[in-house]
Design an enzyme around this catalytic site. Structure first.
Site, PDB file in Angstrom:
ATOM      1  N   HIS A 143       0.831  -1.207   0.000  1.00  0.00           N
ATOM      2  CA  HIS A 143       0.000   0.000   0.000  1.00  0.00           C
ATOM      3  C   HIS A 143       0.865   1.257   0.000  1.00  0.00           C
ATOM      4  O   HIS A 143       0.658   2.171  -0.813  1.00  0.00           O
ATOM      5  CB  HIS A 143      -0.913  -0.030   1.225  1.00  0.00           C
ATOM      6  CG  HIS A 143      -1.818   1.148   1.362  1.00  0.00           C
ATOM      7  ND1 HIS A 143      -3.125   1.139   0.939  1.00  0.00           N
ATOM      8  CD2 HIS A 143      -1.606   2.385   1.899  1.00  0.00           C
ATOM      9  CE1 HIS A 143      -3.683   2.319   1.192  1.00  0.00           C
ATOM     10  NE2 HIS A 143      -2.780   3.094   1.784  1.00  0.00           N
ATOM     11  N   GLU A 144       1.842   1.313   0.900  1.00  0.00           N
ATOM     12  CA  GLU A 144       2.690   2.504   0.984  1.00  0.00           C
ATOM     13  C   GLU A 144       3.568   2.648  -0.256  1.00  0.00           C
ATOM     14  O   GLU A 144       3.800   3.763  -0.735  1.00  0.00           O
ATOM     15  CB  GLU A 144       3.538   2.468   2.255  1.00  0.00           C
ATOM     16  CG  GLU A 144       2.739   2.474   3.556  1.00  0.00           C
ATOM     17  CD  GLU A 144       1.771   3.635   3.690  1.00  0.00           C
ATOM     18  OE1 GLU A 144       1.982   4.684   3.042  1.00  0.00           O
ATOM     19  OE2 GLU A 144       0.779   3.502   4.434  1.00  0.00           O
ATOM     20  N   HIS A 147       1.601   4.334  -2.903  1.00  0.00           N
ATOM     21  CA  HIS A 147       1.640   5.797  -2.807  1.00  0.00           C
ATOM     22  C   HIS A 147       2.920   6.337  -3.438  1.00  0.00           C
ATOM     23  O   HIS A 147       2.883   7.319  -4.185  1.00  0.00           O
ATOM     24  CB  HIS A 147       1.560   6.234  -1.348  1.00  0.00           C
ATOM     25  CG  HIS A 147       0.217   6.060  -0.723  1.00  0.00           C
ATOM     26  ND1 HIS A 147      -0.959   6.339  -1.382  1.00  0.00           N
ATOM     27  CD2 HIS A 147      -0.139   5.639   0.534  1.00  0.00           C
ATOM     28  CE1 HIS A 147      -1.988   6.110  -0.573  1.00  0.00           C
ATOM     29  NE2 HIS A 147      -1.519   5.676   0.586  1.00  0.00           N
ATOM     30  N   HIS A 153      -5.765   7.019  -2.491  1.00  0.00           N
ATOM     31  CA  HIS A 153      -6.689   5.997  -2.016  1.00  0.00           C
ATOM     32  C   HIS A 153      -7.871   5.820  -2.970  1.00  0.00           C
ATOM     33  O   HIS A 153      -8.394   6.796  -3.509  1.00  0.00           O
ATOM     34  CB  HIS A 153      -7.219   6.370  -0.630  1.00  0.00           C
ATOM     35  CG  HIS A 153      -6.180   6.315   0.429  1.00  0.00           C
ATOM     36  ND1 HIS A 153      -6.043   7.300   1.380  1.00  0.00           N
ATOM     37  CD2 HIS A 153      -5.211   5.398   0.686  1.00  0.00           C
ATOM     38  CE1 HIS A 153      -5.041   6.987   2.195  1.00  0.00           C
ATOM     39  NE2 HIS A 153      -4.520   5.838   1.788  1.00  0.00           N
TER      40      HIS A 153
END
Length: 264
Positions: A143-144, A147, A153
């Site tokens: 997830h990070e 980014h 999101h």
């Protein structure tokens, strides 16, 4: 061929809390950047609202190559971090390269929470990706890194109300801004809404009581909304979107046409 590493193989060292329960519920300034929606850093100022996939090509990593450095404090988690990087490398044209003396790079370190700069910083230089307590499972690292690659999101998309019901009454006080939608004319929205995306939080994110009250649920009843740690992998459309954003060569991550449910 798509290559996944399951999340539960990497719950090590006691850092196995779901990061959606430990991320910040405020918008402080971290390293001169604004922390938004709990775990995303943007250059402070009017551009920080321009989100989904990064809008400007200057925010993409040149040639899809992300230079990184892992701090000594994360040495015991280096294997899982590299496995998460390889998931992107095996399914997209994104490449991660360990820093030698490059000026622009992602500094993966132990902070007090989970967060990352979204895309490449306009300012250049080192940009933080923090893996604090509760942030070292495989899904959270994916997830990070998502980014850092350049994605916001999924639940913040301008069209999210067509696919999600937001239960504002169940959101804990001070966390309401984490469900703000993007400005449609200030974002680069790629692909269909994806319930399986690693960039979509689970049904109980920022809840007053994560055992009882959902803050989000699909418009279509009965569809699951797993947390990031429960997903533990990139979805089909996560891969498609990265490849589209970076203009990668065509890729078929699901040979035989097997795909997860996506509401198109």
């Amino acid at each position: 061929m798509i290559k996944y590493i399951g999340v539960f193989a990497f719950l090590v060292g006691g850092f196995c809390h779901d990061f959606e329960t430990v991320i910040s519920n405020q918008d402080p300034i971290v390293d001169g950047m604004r922390l938004v929606e709990g775990d995303m850093l943007f250059d402070d100022g009017p551009l920080f609202t321009e989100r989904n996939a990064v809008k400007y090509d200057q925010q993409l990593w040149p040639n899809g190559e992300i230079v990184y450095e892992i701090s000594p404090g994360l040495r015991q988690y280096e294997q899982i971090i590299r496995e998460a990087m390889r998931t992107y490398e095996d399914n997209t044209c994104i490449k991660f390269r360990r820093r030698t003396n490059e000026a622009d790079y992602v500094n993966i370190h132990v902070g007090d929470r989970c967060y990352s700069r979204v895309g490449k910083s306009f300012r250049g230089g080192p940009q933080p990706l923090s893996l604090g307590r509760g942030c070292t499972d495989f899904g959270t690292i994916l997830h990070e890194l998502g980014h850092s690659v350049g994605f916001d999101h999924e639940h913040s998309r301008a069209d999210r109300d067509e696919f999600l019901i937001i239960h504002k009454e169940n959101i804990k006080n001070g966390s309401e801004h984490n469900f703000d939608k993007l400005w449609e004319n200030n974002t680069r929205t790629i692909g269909p809404f994806d319930y399986d995306s690693i960039m979509l939080y689970g049904a109980y994110a920022f809840s007053k009581d994560t055992r009882k009250f959902k803050t989000m649920e699909p418009v279509e009843p009965g569809l699951p909304m797993k947390s990031v740690i429960q997903k533990g992998k990139l979805s089909y459309y996560d891969i498609v979107k990265v490849n589209k954003l970076y203009k990668c060569p065509p890729v078929n991550p699901y040979p035989g046409g097997i795909r997860p449910y996506v509401n198109v």
